[in-house]
Design an enzyme around this catalytic site. Structure first.
Site, mmCIF file in Angstrom:
data_model
loop_
_atom_site.group_PDB
_atom_site.id
_atom_site.type_symbol
_atom_site.label_atom_id
_atom_site.label_comp_id
_atom_site.label_asym_id
_atom_site.label_seq_id
_atom_site.Cartn_x
_atom_site.Cartn_y
_atom_site.Cartn_z
ATOM 1 N N HIS A 1 0.679 -1.167 -0.085
ATOM 2 C CA HIS A 1 0.000 -0.096 -0.091
ATOM 3 C C HIS A 1 0.916 1.299 0.141
ATOM 4 O O HIS A 1 2.177 1.143 0.345
ATOM 5 C CB HIS A 1 -0.791 0.292 1.278
ATOM 6 C CG HIS A 1 -1.901 -0.873 1.047
ATOM 7 N ND1 HIS A 1 -2.035 -2.234 1.508
ATOM 8 C CD2 HIS A 1 -3.515 -0.881 0.675
ATOM 9 C CE1 HIS A 1 -3.085 -2.810 1.267
ATOM 10 N NE2 HIS A 1 -4.187 -1.742 0.899
ATOM 11 N N LYS B 1 -0.578 4.948 4.422
ATOM 12 C CA LYS B 1 -1.486 4.079 5.255
ATOM 13 C C LYS B 1 -1.070 3.932 6.534
ATOM 14 O O LYS B 1 0.079 3.654 6.689
ATOM 15 C CB LYS B 1 -1.631 2.737 4.772
ATOM 16 C CG LYS B 1 -2.506 1.830 5.158
ATOM 17 C CD LYS B 1 -2.828 0.678 4.336
ATOM 18 C CE LYS B 1 -3.823 -0.397 4.869
ATOM 19 N NZ LYS B 1 -5.263 0.162 5.293
HETATM 20 P P1 NAD Z 1 -7.525 10.170 4.370
HETATM 21 O O1 NAD Z 1 -6.726 10.295 5.325
HETATM 22 O O2 NAD Z 1 -7.247 10.662 2.645
HETATM 23 O O3 NAD Z 1 -8.958 10.608 4.365
HETATM 24 C C1 NAD Z 1 -9.702 10.562 5.970
HETATM 25 C C2 NAD Z 1 -10.377 11.738 5.936
HETATM 26 O O4 NAD Z 1 -11.165 11.751 7.222
HETATM 27 C C3 NAD Z 1 -9.782 13.157 6.159
HETATM 28 O O5 NAD Z 1 -9.864 14.092 5.154
HETATM 29 C C4 NAD Z 1 -9.895 13.523 7.733
HETATM 30 O O6 NAD Z 1 -9.618 15.001 7.899
HETATM 31 C C5 NAD Z 1 -11.029 12.948 7.896
HETATM 32 N N1 NAD Z 1 -11.464 12.592 9.172
HETATM 33 C C6 NAD Z 1 -10.639 12.269 10.017
HETATM 34 N N2 NAD Z 1 -11.350 12.296 11.233
HETATM 35 C C7 NAD Z 1 -12.606 13.027 11.178
HETATM 36 C C8 NAD Z 1 -13.891 13.204 12.002
HETATM 37 N N3 NAD Z 1 -13.722 13.005 13.287
HETATM 38 N N4 NAD Z 1 -14.881 13.601 11.411
HETATM 39 C C9 NAD Z 1 -14.840 13.738 10.020
HETATM 40 N N5 NAD Z 1 -13.702 13.352 9.192
HETATM 41 C C10 NAD Z 1 -12.668 13.011 9.654
HETATM 42 O O7 NAD Z 1 -7.597 8.626 4.001
HETATM 43 P P2 NAD Z 1 -8.468 7.764 2.962
HETATM 44 O O8 NAD Z 1 -7.357 7.254 2.200
HETATM 45 O O9 NAD Z 1 -9.491 8.379 2.211
HETATM 46 O O10 NAD Z 1 -8.686 6.537 3.969
HETATM 47 C C11 NAD Z 1 -9.959 6.633 4.768
HETATM 48 C C12 NAD Z 1 -10.125 5.420 5.676
HETATM 49 O O11 NAD Z 1 -10.718 4.486 4.549
HETATM 50 C C13 NAD Z 1 -8.799 4.630 6.103
HETATM 51 O O12 NAD Z 1 -9.214 3.769 7.241
HETATM 52 C C14 NAD Z 1 -8.316 3.678 4.927
HETATM 53 O O13 NAD Z 1 -7.761 2.431 5.387
HETATM 54 C C15 NAD Z 1 -9.823 3.263 4.813
HETATM 55 N N6 NAD Z 1 -9.834 2.705 3.111
HETATM 56 C C16 NAD Z 1 -11.022 1.665 3.224
HETATM 57 C C17 NAD Z 1 -11.213 1.005 1.974
HETATM 58 C C18 NAD Z 1 -12.186 -0.148 2.016
HETATM 59 O O14 NAD Z 1 -12.346 -0.521 0.720
HETATM 60 N N7 NAD Z 1 -12.915 -0.321 2.836
HETATM 61 C C19 NAD Z 1 -10.526 1.449 0.842
HETATM 62 C C20 NAD Z 1 -9.433 2.796 0.825
HETATM 63 C C21 NAD Z 1 -9.230 3.041 2.135
#
Ligand code: NAD
Length: 269
Positions: free
Chosen positions: A155, A159
């Site tokens: 990844h 991450k």
């Molecule tokens: P990222 O850091 O780009 O985005 C996360 C967002 O959430 C940020 O903009 C952050 O400011 C916001 N955030 C944090 N705390 C918050 C709160 N209390 N209230 C509102 N917003 C808040 O990360 P990403 O790459 O978009 O990934 C986010 C999550 O999704 C991670 O846990 C990642 O591992 C997961 N993910 C899951 C899948 C899946 O298929 N399930 C796929 C990709 C990523």
């Protein structure tokens, strides 16, 4: 049209969800939430996602955003995901949690909250990865104990959790298919004089580099041959499309904590 709120709307996944909701026909964006103090609060969620105006400003209150919503999609961080589940449960709104790194305690609480609402929670919303779980179980059972199993995931360097929830799930599926306890046979990386590999070990290795979206290879190593099964995500859109499919599916379902396999009608051990 199903009315949807995206939490983490200015994040990598959140922006793609906002963009694809606009592109698709099933969902309508009615709320976009970010953490308190985020520099984009007040801006239009569509503009942040690079798809033009949606009329939905970024807010920091989940409760406000949930008014008039049928489903909440959360791609944030574990503490925020649990807060969102609590709020959605109070408001009677269905949830899709894509956030990874939830603890066993978090999942136990999620099950309690899902007495009131339906929720799909999956560390990998990709349709391809979920289809792969069943294939892995079948290959493992056919090969039996004579093949060493190694799961290698890669990844991007942003991450936060390791190994990926997907690699962990794959290792669990493989262990269960072979009648092994992952707590006993699971190994996470190797270092030093580790000795000969015990035959029933299931090892998981995590690579973190650059902007790799997400790759999982499952290696079955035998004497004189090996099988490698690989899933590669080319962009985040495969996760986002899966999450939107889950969102359209979960609205109106009986209260329960579901996963992506339920959405796809698949069964794995
Ligand atoms: P990222 O850091 O780009 O985005 C996360 C967002 O959430 C940020 O903009 C952050 O400011 C916001 N955030 C944090 N705390 C918050 C709160 N209390 N209230 C509102 N917003 C808040 O990360 P990403 O790459 O978009 O990934 C986010 C999550 O999704 C991670 O846990 C990642 O591992 C997961 N993910 C899951 C899948 C899946 O298929 N399930 C796929 C990709 C990523």
């Amino acid at each position: 049209m199903i009315t949807a709120v995206v939490v983490g709307a200015a994040g990598r996944m959140g922006k793609r969800l906002v963009a694809l909701i606009r592109e698709g026909k099933d969902l309508q964006l009615v709320g976009a939430v970010e953490r308190a103090g985020h520099p984009d609060l007040g801006r239009d969620a569509g503009e942040i996602a690079g798809v033009g105006t949606t009329g939905v400003p970024l807010v920091d209150s989940v409760e406000t955003a949930l008014r008039g919503a049928q489903v909440l999609l959360d791609f944030t961080a574990p503490a925020a995901a649990m807060r969102d589940l609590e709020a959605a449960s109070r408001a009677g709104v269905a949830v899709v949690v894509g956030t990874t790194g939830l603890s066993e305690t978090d999942l136990a609480r999620a099950r309690e909250l899902c007495v009131r609402i339906p929720c799909v929670q999956s560390p990998n919303m990709s349709v391809g990865v979920n289809a792969l779980y069943g294939i892995l179980a079948q290959v493992a059972r056919t090969l039996g104990d004579g093949y060493d199993i190694e799961v290698i995931e890669a990844h991007h360097h942003f991450k936060k959790d390791s190994p990926s929830g997907t690699a962990e799930r794959m290792a669990q599926v493989l262990a269960k298919a072979l009648g092994r306890d992952l707590g006993q046979v699971g190994v996470y990386g190797r270092h030093g004089i580790v000795g000969e590999r015990p035959p029933k070990e299931i090892a998981v290795h995590a690579i973190r580099a650059g902007d790799i979206v997400g790759e999982h290879t499952i290696l079955f190593g035998g004497m004189g041959e090996r099988i490698e099964i690989t899933h590669r995500a080319h962009s985040r859109d495969n996760f986002a499309w899966g999450a939107l499919r889950a969102a359209a599916w979960v609205v109106g379902k009986p209260p329960k904590l579901y996963d992506m396999l339920d959405v796809l009608g698949l069964k794995v051990p």
